[in-house]
Design an enzyme around this catalytic site. Structure first.
Site, mmCIF file in Angstrom:
data_model
loop_
_atom_site.group_PDB
_atom_site.id
_atom_site.type_symbol
_atom_site.label_atom_id
_atom_site.label_comp_id
_atom_site.label_asym_id
_atom_site.label_seq_id
_atom_site.Cartn_x
_atom_site.Cartn_y
_atom_site.Cartn_z
ATOM 1 C CG ASP A 125 -0.276 -0.144 2.555
ATOM 2 O OD1 ASP A 125 0.965 -0.232 2.613
ATOM 3 O OD2 ASP A 125 -1.004 -0.192 3.580
ATOM 4 C CD GLU A 126 5.432 1.500 3.310
ATOM 5 O OE1 GLU A 126 6.266 2.411 3.133
ATOM 6 O OE2 GLU A 126 5.603 0.557 4.099
#
Length: 318
Positions: A125-126
């Site tokens: 998700d980063e």
């Protein structure tokens, strides 16, 4: 089915291999791992001699080795291998670029040469960047990475997408929220908190500790990857999240409480550069299209995690 799993001695990779070997008896796995600091052979010691499992010590950037493995018959690649610690990426960005972006390119090239039927790119998700107080990352969210680690993973994702569009390689990308659970390296947040607390050491908390993450128990993540492997559509991206958001400081206080340790062990330290405020995943696509949902609550997953680290550390007695 015969799988090539890269980075299988690491945290998520080893949990995935154990799950798959237990779940399917008609499946075999080749585990390719360079055994850097994050790879631990003990993670898979009890399956090392199984007939449907083999380990290859090597680099995903070694094209000759990849050809040798794939020519023996590989149906799908599950690509976990990566440098993943944000703090390390700030100090050594070039290493992350070489491993995460260039390494993925070598693996994609080999998969194309050998007409691999499915290539699962395990992402994070980063790559989406940072969220404010509201909203969620969807698969349509523009990528806006804020750390060298996130940028290197975004580069790998773009390259994987290009191999689907340009060459027709059946690539699927998964992006997961923060994982936790047994076998995670001690540099990561929950293992660091847990082991420091067990040993009565200070627990460093960046900034004010109000950075929020969506937490996903590793076993749930592994089931999701299996679901994507069997049901996912090439060219698609699937967000995998636990829908369980907590601030870092709240998790730290909770772990101290669970272990019966004093809150005075908390130590607030200078925030790291480019620290994203919040991650939160909309995982409705994988829910609706593939039928996967997280099974563990955070309470259940954290208890299993703490029990595992207490066992391997002797409860902090040494």
């Amino acid at each position: 089915m015969r799988l090539l799993v890269t980075g299988g001695m690491g945290f998520i990779g080893s949990n995935f291999i154990l799950l798959m070997l237990e779940k399917y008896h008609d499946l075999s796995i080749v585990n390719l791992d360079l055994l850097t600091y994050a790879g631990n052979k003990e993670n898979l010691a009890h399956v090392a001699n199984e007939s449907n499992y083999s380990f290859v010590h090597g680099d995903i950037a070694d094209g000759g080795l990849l050809d040798q493995i794939m020519k023996e018959g590989i149906d799908a690649v599950i690509h976990f291998a990566a440098e993943s610690h944000v703090d390390r990426s700030i100090k050594e960005p070039g290493l992350f670029l070489r491993t995460n972006a260039a390494g993925t390119l070598h693996l994609l090239d080999a998969a194309r040469r050998h007409a691999i039927k499915r290539f699962i790119q395990i992402s994070t998700d980063e790559v989406y960047g940072s969220l404010g107080p509201g909203g969620f990352f969807t698969e349509e969210t523009c990528l806006s990475p804020n750390s060298p680690y996130a940028a290197s993973k975004a580069g790998a994702d773009f390259m994987a997408c290009s191999y689907y569009r340009t060459y027709g390689l059946p690539v699927i990308i998964t992006r997961c929220s923060n994982n936790y659970g047994p076998r995670q390296h001690l540099e990561k947040f929950i293992p660091l908190l847990t082991t420091n607390a067990l040993l009565d050491r200070k627990i460093p908390i960046y900034g004010d500790g109000r950075h929020i993450r969506d937490w996903l128990f590793v076993e749930d993540h592994c089931h999701a990857i299996d679901c994507v492997l069997r049901k996912g559509q090439p060219g698609e991206i699937y967000n995998i999240g636990g829908n369980q958001e907590y601030a870092n400081v709240d998790i730290a206080r909770r772990i101290l409480g669970e272990l019966g340790k004093p809150q005075s062990l908390l130590e607030f330290v200078e925030d790291r550069p480019g620290h994203d405020q919040r991650y939160a995943m909309d995982a409705s696509k994988i829910h609706k299209e593939l039928g996967w949902r997280a099974a563990f609550t955070f309470d259940q997953g954290l208890r299993r995690t703490l029990d595992w680290y207490m066992k391997v550390t002797g409860g902090g007695s040494h």
